[in-house]
Scaffold this active site. Structure first.
Site, mmCIF file in Angstrom:
data_model
loop_
_atom_site.group_PDB
_atom_site.id
_atom_site.type_symbol
_atom_site.label_atom_id
_atom_site.label_comp_id
_atom_site.label_asym_id
_atom_site.label_seq_id
_atom_site.Cartn_x
_atom_site.Cartn_y
_atom_site.Cartn_z
ATOM 1 N N HIS A 72 0.843 -1.203 0.000
ATOM 2 C CA HIS A 72 0.000 0.000 0.000
ATOM 3 C C HIS A 72 0.880 1.255 0.000
ATOM 4 O O HIS A 72 1.824 1.351 0.768
ATOM 5 C CB HIS A 72 -0.912 0.024 1.233
ATOM 6 C CG HIS A 72 -2.117 -0.851 1.084
ATOM 7 N ND1 HIS A 72 -3.143 -0.859 2.005
ATOM 8 C CD2 HIS A 72 -2.468 -1.736 0.126
ATOM 9 C CE1 HIS A 72 -4.076 -1.722 1.619
ATOM 10 N NE2 HIS A 72 -3.680 -2.270 0.484
ATOM 11 N N TYR A 200 -9.199 4.879 7.984
ATOM 12 C CA TYR A 200 -9.350 5.196 9.406
ATOM 13 C C TYR A 200 -10.415 6.280 9.497
ATOM 14 O O TYR A 200 -10.259 7.354 8.894
ATOM 15 C CB TYR A 200 -8.048 5.742 9.987
ATOM 16 C CG TYR A 200 -6.933 4.717 10.130
ATOM 17 C CD1 TYR A 200 -6.750 4.031 11.322
ATOM 18 C CD2 TYR A 200 -6.049 4.453 9.084
ATOM 19 C CE1 TYR A 200 -5.723 3.101 11.480
ATOM 20 C CE2 TYR A 200 -5.010 3.531 9.226
ATOM 21 C CZ TYR A 200 -4.856 2.855 10.429
ATOM 22 O OH TYR A 200 -3.840 1.951 10.580
ATOM 23 N N PRO A 292 -3.764 -0.230 18.931
ATOM 24 C CA PRO A 292 -3.525 -0.650 17.546
ATOM 25 C C PRO A 292 -3.695 0.429 16.489
ATOM 26 O O PRO A 292 -3.408 0.184 15.314
ATOM 27 C CB PRO A 292 -4.550 -1.779 17.343
ATOM 28 C CG PRO A 292 -5.601 -1.550 18.365
ATOM 29 C CD PRO A 292 -4.945 -0.879 19.525
ATOM 30 N N LYS A 296 1.386 -0.389 15.191
ATOM 31 C CA LYS A 296 2.793 -0.413 15.585
ATOM 32 C C LYS A 296 3.227 -1.632 16.408
ATOM 33 O O LYS A 296 4.421 -1.896 16.542
ATOM 34 C CB LYS A 296 3.130 0.859 16.399
ATOM 35 C CG LYS A 296 3.129 2.109 15.573
ATOM 36 C CD LYS A 296 4.417 2.237 14.785
ATOM 37 C CE LYS A 296 4.322 3.194 13.630
ATOM 38 N NZ LYS A 296 4.139 2.570 12.329
ATOM 39 N N TYR A 384 4.054 6.459 10.255
ATOM 40 C CA TYR A 384 3.224 5.293 9.923
ATOM 41 C C TYR A 384 4.046 4.219 9.203
ATOM 42 O O TYR A 384 3.929 3.026 9.500
ATOM 43 C CB TYR A 384 2.015 5.717 9.066
ATOM 44 C CG TYR A 384 0.964 4.641 8.983
ATOM 45 C CD1 TYR A 384 -0.113 4.626 9.869
ATOM 46 C CD2 TYR A 384 1.060 3.607 8.053
ATOM 47 C CE1 TYR A 384 -1.072 3.627 9.819
ATOM 48 C CE2 TYR A 384 0.108 2.600 7.993
ATOM 49 C CZ TYR A 384 -0.957 2.616 8.878
ATOM 50 O OH TYR A 384 -1.891 1.612 8.840
#
Ligand code: RFL
Ligand code: PHB
Length: 392
Positions: A72, A200, A292, A296, A384
């Protein structure tokens, strides 16, 4: 029995450390409390940072991941003002890999078997002895018989509820903790993903996440009160709530189906310092837990393993103990940065029960700033995709 490194816990940290050490000619024994099937039935993380991808390749377990994993370039964030994309590749030149923790663990088990490494399942009553002396050993019971393993070092890879961390005296340990006032209800379903990358969502009804494992396996989460149980949520109720929290165009195109797994996980941030005591080194969830939201947990386990592996390799191959001596400080520096990022993402994306109108406006402006600023997106993307292992 005698080995060089006794590893407590056969989750991803323990197996990856064992795999890297064995490949470098360093002997290990892994002691796991559960059966292999039980370990493989735990549905957990889904996003690998690029450093984790490269570490798995270096460990000789990258082939299936490279074939079946999905790369991704970014992710979507959905807010009351609409959905925007953060392009990691464009912002910081890196990507992430979608490949489930279950698959990583399965690949590690297979590779350990191929190397002839020793993984002992259903090891009960594991106890660590003389950890701060020169001759540590581990005892355990298997099929009613007691066993003892003498070793040079012990790696505590036995997760948050393991025995390794509590072996360190309370007078030595400092624990830092934040417990969040909600949990994540997650389901796994054999349906095609509703979007090309993860979404998200910050929504007045609560956070939601649309994730995936492969082109016909999806993982979805919704924020729920800690008092909710899995029995409170039928599949239909879950899908309805998820759709209500995602953008309408996404919800309208979503394919639903029966859940094949459903569970609730509480959210917490936790760090225990130091990560070394005598001849014991803590790795992964035994030393720290992150919520979560930033994906990580598994990746931090991998970076701990990287530092410990390099330290042990330098010691056994060149008599250089400096990597072992700096392990705790170096690992903790990265752990705290990921703890900060996971806390920030959790705080920015969830509805808190005691959130004031002021808190609410600050959260909205945080996300508006992120939506409109290439610099803010670069900072998010950098964290990220994972900070480099060697940025201390
Ligand atoms: P693990 O995976 O907990 O493995 C530890 C292993 O040690 C064994 N064990 C013992 N063995 C011998 N003797 C004892 N006394 C023992 N006590 C425990 C356990 O049976 C187990 O096999 O830790 P490890 O290897 O450090 O790996 C860490 C990751 O598993 C963890 O960080 C992530 O899964 C966290 N996490 C998530 N991370 C993400 O990035 N994304 C997610 O979506 C995500 N979801 C989750 C999660 C963790 C969860 N937990 C721990 C409750 C969902 C859940 C439910
Ligand atoms: C998952 O796919 O399980 C997943 C993905 C991203 C997260 C957490 C969990 O931040």
């Amino acid at each position: 029995m005698r080995t060089q490194v006794a590893i407590i816990g056969g989750g991803p940290s323990g197996l990856l450390l064992s795999q890297l050490l064995n490949k470098s000619g360093i002997e290990t024994v892994v002691l796991e409390r559960r059966t292999r099937d039980y370990v493989l039935s735990r549905i957990r993380a889904g996003v690998l940072e690029w450093s984790t991808v490269e570490l798995l390749r270096a460990a000789g377990v990258g082939d299936r991941m490279d074939r079946e994993g999905i790369v991704h370039d970014g992710c979507y964030l959905s807010t009351a003002k609409g959905m925007f994309h953060v392009d990691f590749k464009e912002r910081v030149g890196k990507q992430v890999m979608i490949y489930g923790q279950t698959e990583v663990t399965r690949d590690l088990y297979d590779a350990q078997e191929a190397l002839g490494a020793t993984v002992i399942h259903e090891a009960e009553d594991v106890a660590l002895h003389d950890v701060d002396g020169d001759a540590p050993f581990v005892t355990y019971t298997k099929d009613g018989a007691e066993h003892r393993i003498d070793c040079d070092y012990i790696a505590g890879c036995d997760g948050f509820h393991g025995v390794s961390r509590p072996t360190i005296p309370e007078s030595i340990r400092t624990e830092y903790e934040r417990v969040y006032p909600f949990g994540w209800l997650g389901i796994l379903a054999e349906t095609p993903p509703c979007a090309d990358e993860l979404i998200y969502a910050n929504h007045p009804r609560g956070f939601a996440l649309a994730s995936m494992r492969n082109p016909n396996l999806t993982r979805y989460y919704i924020q729920v009160p800690l008092t909710d149980t899995v029995e409170d949520w039928s599949d239909d109720a879950f899908w309805a709530e998820l759709k209500a929290r995602l953008p309408k165009e996404v919800a309208d195109g979503m394919v639903t189906g029966p859940s094949i797994e459903k569970s609730i996980a509480p959210l917490r941030s936790f760090v225990s310092e130091p990560m070394r005591w005598g001849r014991l080194f803590l790795c992964g969830d035994s030393a720290h837990i992150v919520p979560p939201t930033g994906a990580k947990g598994l990746n931090l386990a991998a970076s701990d393993v990287h530092y410990l592996f390099e330290g042990l390799k330098a010691f056994y191959q060149a008599g250089d103990a400096s990597g072992l001596d700096s392990y705790s400080d170096v690992a903790l520096a990265r752990v705290w940065k990921a703890t900060r990022f996971s806390w920030w993402m959790t705080t920015s994306m969830h509805r808190f029960p005691d959130q004031s109108d002021f808190d609410q406006r600050i959260q909205e402006s945080e996300l508006e700033y992120l939506a409109g600023s290439a610099v803010a997106q670069a900072a998010m993307a950098e964290n990220y995709v994972g900070l480099p292992f060697d940025d201390d």
